[in-house]
Design an enzyme around this catalytic site. Sequence first.
Site: not given
Length: 483
Positions: A243, A277
Site C-alpha cells: 500500500e 497517502c
Amino acid sequence: MSGLFIDGKWRSGEGPELVSIDPATGEAVWREATATERDVVGAVEAARLAFPAWADRPREARIAILRRYKEILVERTGVFAEALSRETGKALWETKAELGSMAGKVDLSIKAYDERTGSTENAMPFGRAVLRHRAHGVMAVLGPFNFPGHLPNGHIVPALLAGDTVVFKPSEETPLAGQLMVEALEAAGVPAGVVNLVQGGRETGQALINQEIDGLLFTGSAAAGAFFRRHFADRPDVILALELGGNNPLVVWDADDAEAVAALVVQSAYITTGQRCSCARRLIVPDDAFGKTVIEATAALADRLAIGRWNGDAEPFMGPLISARAANAARTAARAMPGETVRALGSAPGLSEAFVTPGLIDVTGVETPDEELFAPWLQVRRVASFDDALKAANATRYGLSAGLISNESKRWELFLNRIRAGVVNWNRPTTGAAGSMPFGGLGASGNHRPSAYYAADYCAYPVASFEAEAVADTLKDIKGLRA
C-alpha cells in the site's frame, strides 16, 4: 517493559538505542535498544512454531480473542490516543479517531473474511466441491509513521483472523505506537509466538525480509515498494501486499461556490499536515475567472487554519510533520519547484522546526516532478477544457486517489470512467475512505492488492477440494478398459 516482544516475552533488544521524539517539543517519548538480526531470526522462528496451533484453533476462538482486543482498545483509547499525539504530533481529535478506526476494524474484518474468503459447497455427481481458505503462515508487517496504529492494525487483524502469525516492525519514528498495540493484543490473550514485535530502522526491516517469511504486508513509500518487488522477484511464494503513496489529482469543474470548493480542497490537501497517502497533491481548475477565484479562496482559507501542538491552548487543525528533518526536506523541495508560489510552505512562528505552513503553487505551463511530497503542499494547474483536466489528472505514474468537485453528474460519470485511480471521490475530500470498502491504487501506488475490506484476500489463499464421504465404485467410468 522492554521494547521487543518475542515468543510471548518482553525483553530488551541487543542493537543500538532508538529514541522516538515528540516533533512538537523535541522531547523523548520512547527510548529502547533495537533488535539485532539474531532477535529478528528468533521472532520469525517463534512465529513459525506458533503457526500450526494458531491456524488449527477454531475460528470462533480466534474471533473471541480479537473481540477482546477491540474492547481493550476502547478501554485504553485515552492513553493510547495521547501517546499517538505525542509521538506523531497529530491533534488529539485525529488520534482519537484513529483509535476508533482500529477498534472498528475487528468486526469489519470478521465480516470481510466471511464474505470474501469463507467457505462454499456445491454438490457433484458423486460427493461435493468445497471452497475453503487457508492461512499463508508467517506474515511480516512493516508499519508507517502517519497512522502508526490504524494502518498496521489493518494488516494484523485480518491476518490473525485468517490464522496467520505475525512479526511486526513499526516505523522507527513511532515505536511506542507499535508497542502499545502489541500490549493490547497480549492482554487480549493472543498466544505466545502468534504476534512478535521487533523495533528498529532500515537494518531491522532488511533482516526481517531476509527471513523465510510467507508474506510481507507493507504501507509506505513507492520507492520502498519498488525495492520490495525487486527483493522478492525470485520468491513467488511470498505474498506481497504493498500500500504505497500517490500524486493525487483533485479536479474542479462546473462548480459555482468558490468558498465551498476551497473547503473541500483544504480538507483534501492539508489534513494531517499533508501526511496521508490519499491527500490531494495536484489541484486542476479551469483557466478562467472562476478558477482564479478558487485559487484565491483556497489560499485565504489556508491562512485561517490553526497550526499548533496537540495539547496547546486551542485545538489545532494541523500539527507538525513527523520530524524537523522531514520539515526541512519538504521546505527545500518546495522552494526548488518551478512555478509561481501563491503561499509558501514555510516555518510556523513560535513553534518547533517540525511545524510548517500549508503551501500552494501555480505550476501552469511548467513541468514538475511526478513525486509525492509528503507535506501540506498543493500544486495548481489551470487548463482550458475538461478533457485537458482529465489528461492532466492522469498524467502520473501513481494511481491511488482522485477527486472531482462538480455539480454536473455527467462530468462525474465521465470522470469515473476515465480516471486511473483506486479511490475516487465526488464532491468529497480525496482522503475519503471506509473500512467497508477496498483501499489501494494502481501503478506506483500499489501492486493490485488493496487493503481495508479487501485485506482478507491477501491473508488467506483459496483451496478447492473435491470430496466424497466413502469410496465409490468408479470402475464403469474408466474408458477403454480391457475385459
